[in-house]
Design a protein around this motif. Structure first.
Motif, PDB file in Angstrom:
ATOM      1  N   ARG A  36       0.973  -1.175  -0.338  1.00 21.24           N
ATOM      2  CA  ARG A  36       0.141   0.382  -0.404  1.00 21.24           C
ATOM      3  C   ARG A  36       0.765   1.398  -0.219  1.00 21.24           C
ATOM      4  N   ALA A  37       2.011   1.643   0.577  1.00 19.47           N
ATOM      5  CA  ALA A  37       2.817   1.758   0.746  1.00 19.47           C
ATOM      6  C   ALA A  37       3.651   2.457  -0.770  1.00 19.47           C
ATOM      7  N   GLY A  38       3.365   1.291  -1.818  1.00 18.74           N
ATOM      8  CA  GLY A  38       4.240   1.439  -3.136  1.00 18.74           C
ATOM      9  C   GLY A  38       5.018   0.472  -3.492  1.00 18.74           C
ATOM     10  N   PHE A  39       5.350  -0.228  -2.379  1.00 17.96           N
ATOM     11  CA  PHE A  39       6.318  -0.539  -2.987  1.00 17.96           C
ATOM     12  C   PHE A  39       6.075  -2.083  -3.830  1.00 17.96           C
ATOM     13  N   VAL A  40       7.297  -2.595  -4.780  1.00 22.03           N
ATOM     14  CA  VAL A  40       7.366  -4.043  -5.382  1.00 22.03           C
ATOM     15  C   VAL A  40       7.986  -4.827  -4.378  1.00 22.03           C
ATOM     16  N   VAL A  41       7.297  -6.257  -3.498  1.00 22.93           N
ATOM     17  CA  VAL A  41       7.707  -6.705  -2.470  1.00 22.93           C
ATOM     18  C   VAL A  41       7.283  -8.198  -3.299  1.00 22.93           C
ATOM     19  N   GLY A  42       8.901  -8.996  -2.440  1.00 25.61           N
ATOM     20  CA  GLY A  42       8.836 -10.122  -2.510  1.00 25.61           C
ATOM     21  C   GLY A  42       8.605 -10.897  -1.281  1.00 25.61           C
ATOM     22  N   ALA A  75       4.256 -20.350  -4.415  1.00 24.38           N
ATOM     23  CA  ALA A  75       5.060 -18.967  -5.119  1.00 24.38           C
ATOM     24  C   ALA A  75       5.308 -19.103  -6.686  1.00 24.38           C
ATOM     25  N   ASP A  76       5.622 -17.670  -6.993  1.00 25.63           N
ATOM     26  CA  ASP A  76       5.833 -17.873  -8.299  1.00 25.63           C
ATOM     27  C   ASP A  76       7.354 -18.272  -9.102  1.00 25.63           C
ATOM     28  N   LEU A  77       7.915 -18.552  -8.041  1.00 27.15           N
ATOM     29  CA  LEU A  77       9.615 -18.871  -8.700  1.00 27.15           C
ATOM     30  C   LEU A  77      10.016 -19.609  -7.565  1.00 27.15           C
ATOM     31  N   ILE A  78      10.821 -20.658  -7.741  1.00 23.90           N
ATOM     32  CA  ILE A  78      10.739 -21.350  -6.819  1.00 23.90           C
ATOM     33  C   ILE A  78      12.683 -21.726  -6.847  1.00 23.90           C
ATOM     34  N   LEU A  79      13.156 -21.684  -6.230  1.00 22.15           N
ATOM     35  CA  LEU A  79      14.646 -21.561  -6.049  1.00 22.15           C
ATOM     36  C   LEU A  79      15.331 -22.962  -6.060  1.00 22.15           C
ATOM     37  N   ARG A  80      15.631 -23.531  -6.942  1.00 21.96           N
ATOM     38  CA  ARG A  80      16.293 -25.273  -6.362  1.00 21.96           C
ATOM     39  C   ARG A  80      17.495 -25.121  -5.186  1.00 21.96           C
ATOM     40  N   ASN A  81      18.011 -24.058  -5.686  1.00 18.62           N
ATOM     41  CA  ASN A  81      19.601 -24.655  -4.880  1.00 18.62           C
ATOM     42  C   ASN A  81      19.075 -23.655  -4.067  1.00 18.62           C
ATOM     43  N   ASN A  82      18.160 -22.729  -3.273  1.00 17.84           N
ATOM     44  CA  ASN A  82      17.867 -22.029  -2.294  1.00 17.84           C
ATOM     45  C   ASN A  82      18.358 -21.164  -1.999  1.00 17.84           C
ATOM     46  N   SER A  83      19.536 -20.791  -2.814  1.00 20.94           N
ATOM     47  CA  SER A  83      20.490 -20.147  -2.629  1.00 20.94           C
ATOM     48  C   SER A  83      19.593 -18.240  -3.910  1.00 20.94           C
ATOM     49  N   PHE A  84      19.736 -17.646  -2.886  1.00 18.01           N
ATOM     50  CA  PHE A  84      18.832 -15.978  -2.728  1.00 18.01           C
ATOM     51  C   PHE A  84      19.742 -15.501  -3.638  1.00 18.01           C
ATOM     52  N   ALA A  85      20.713 -15.426  -4.166  1.00 21.21           N
ATOM     53  CA  ALA A  85      21.556 -14.811  -5.573  1.00 21.21           C
ATOM     54  C   ALA A  85      21.266 -15.808  -6.632  1.00 21.21           C
ATOM     55  N   ALA A  86      20.263 -16.429  -6.400  1.00 24.89           N
ATOM     56  CA  ALA A  86      19.602 -16.785  -8.255  1.00 24.89           C
ATOM     57  C   ALA A  86      18.639 -15.972  -7.706  1.00 24.89           C
ATOM     58  N   ILE A  87      17.706 -15.082  -7.078  1.00 22.78           N
ATOM     59  CA  ILE A  87      17.298 -14.460  -7.178  1.00 22.78           C
ATOM     60  C   ILE A  87      17.262 -13.365  -7.990  1.00 22.78           C
ATOM     61  N   VAL A  88      18.804 -12.569  -7.517  1.00 22.04           N
ATOM     62  CA  VAL A  88      19.186 -11.272  -8.379  1.00 22.04           C
ATOM     63  C   VAL A  88      19.294 -11.179  -9.885  1.00 22.04           C
ATOM     64  N   GLU A  89      20.457 -13.066 -10.406  1.00 22.77           N
ATOM     65  CA  GLU A  89      20.209 -13.277 -11.114  1.00 22.77           C
ATOM     66  C   GLU A  89      19.498 -13.380 -12.392  1.00 22.77           C
ATOM     67  N   ALA A  90      17.952 -14.122 -11.605  1.00 22.45           N
ATOM     68  CA  ALA A  90      16.800 -14.300 -12.050  1.00 22.45           C
ATOM     69  C   ALA A  90      16.028 -12.348 -12.289  1.00 22.45           C
ATOM     70  N   ILE A  91      16.044 -11.962 -11.672  1.00 23.09           N
ATOM     71  CA  ILE A  91      16.366 -10.468 -11.972  1.00 23.09           C
ATOM     72  C   ILE A  91      16.478 -10.156 -13.234  1.00 23.09           C
ATOM     73  N   ARG A  92      17.505  -9.867 -13.139  1.00 28.32           N
ATOM     74  CA  ARG A  92      18.915  -9.697 -14.540  1.00 28.32           C
ATOM     75  C   ARG A  92      18.171  -9.744 -15.282  1.00 28.32           C
TER      76      ARG A  92
END
Length: 316
Positions: A36-42, A75-92
């Motif tokens: 509601r404050a205007g943020f895109v939330v994951g 979920a919209d996205l499943i991390l197969r290796n549980n690595s949060f770094a993969a989230i950044v790479e997926a966004i990129r």
């Protein structure tokens, strides 16, 4: 993980930086407050108690290793290796793919619109012989398709992660993209017709020769046009498109197919092409086709075309 804030939202976001021992209801409350404050939330989680918040989030992320079925289904996205770094790479990667798709569409629409403008102008002022149907088909099947496909392999820019997320209301082509398409087409049309007008009225070209000049110049302009697409502030000679070997391969392929079509007498006659009588017949269209690139790049450098800095455009 609230992302960058969307403009136009004045509601205050929940306070605090770290929350511990949060219940499922409190997770939903915090998540909704940020939205509601205007943020895109994951929202990332692995348990059944995380599933409601994962489903409510703009991007729900579940753990692939050890995560519950409820979390993965929500979920919209499943991390197969549980690595949060993969989230950044997926966004990129996602932003790079989206940008390449937009380049593909902008290139095709601007090329096709330039053809329509040239044909319409020739009919309206009874100037020269407009493009023949088979010439239009040749342009659409050869010089439009292969460079556009090559743009899909353009590498992702270095600043792609510094751009804010797109809002849900933003379409695939925003106002800036439509403005670019219109200007690209107008510049190409103006240069092609100016060259044909000069050849017809100063050099004494016949109607058939003027038609050939329009065809060759438009073909050249559309091939060069891929180098008009990089944003302002980047080098004309060193950018992601000039580094894309598929673009160069597509241009060489188009030139080769054009040469083959000319070499085959029957195909040349079907296209209404006159025999080349001198090197100027080849060089002039190539140079004329390069002029729109120079004009468009100058317009971008002076800030009259392209995305402004506040839009944080993707610099190729």
């Amino acid at each position: 993980m609230p992302g960058p804030r969307v403009q136009g939202k004045d509601q205050e976001a929940p306070g605090g930086t770290i929350y511990a021992r949060v219940t499922p209801e409190q997770k939903l409350t915090l998540l909704t407050g940020f939205q509601r404050a205007g943020f895109v939330v994951g929202m990332a989680g692995d348990g059944v108690n995380d599933a409601p918040a994962i489903r409510r989030a703009d991007i729900g992320i579940a753990m692939g290793e050890g995560g519950t079925d409820a979390a993965r289904e929500a979920a919209d996205l499943i991390l197969r290796n549980n690595s949060f770094a993969a989230i950044v790479e997926a966004i990129r990667m996602g932003r790079g793919i989206f940008n390449n798709m937009r380049l593909f569409v902008i290139y095709l629409l601007s090329c096709n619109l330039s053809e329509l403008l040239i044909i319409g102008a020739c009919f309206m002022v009874d100037f020269a012989s407009p493009l023949l149907p088979l010439q239009i088909l040749f342009l659409n099947m050869v010089t439009d398709v292969f460079p556009a496909l090559a743009l899909g392999f353009t590498e992702t820019g270095e600043d792609v992660m510094r751009r804010p997320p797109r809002t849900r209301e933003e379409g695939f082509l925003d106002r800036t993209a439509w403005r670019e398409i219109g200007v690209y087409a107008l510049v190409i049309c103006a240069v092609v017709l100016t060259g044909a007008y000069f050849a017809r009225n100063v050099l004494g070209y016949t109607s058939r020769e003027s038609n050939n000049l329009i065809f060759y110049t438009l073909l050249s302009a559309q091939l060069w046009h891929v180098f008009s697409l990089p944003g302002a502030g980047v080098s004309l000679f060193r950018n992601a498109i000039t580094r894309n070997r598929y673009v160069w391969s597509a241009i060489l392929l188009c030139v080769g197919l054009t040469g083959l079509a000319y070499a085959l007498t029957d195909v040349r006659e079907l296209l209404g092409l006159e025999p080349v009588t001198g090197w100027l017949t080849v060089v002039v269209p190539v140079l004329l086709g390069l002029i729109p690139v120079v004009i468009i790049r100058l317009l971008k450098q002076v800030g009259l075309l392209g995305r402004r800095k506040k839009e944080l455009s993707h610099k190729l």
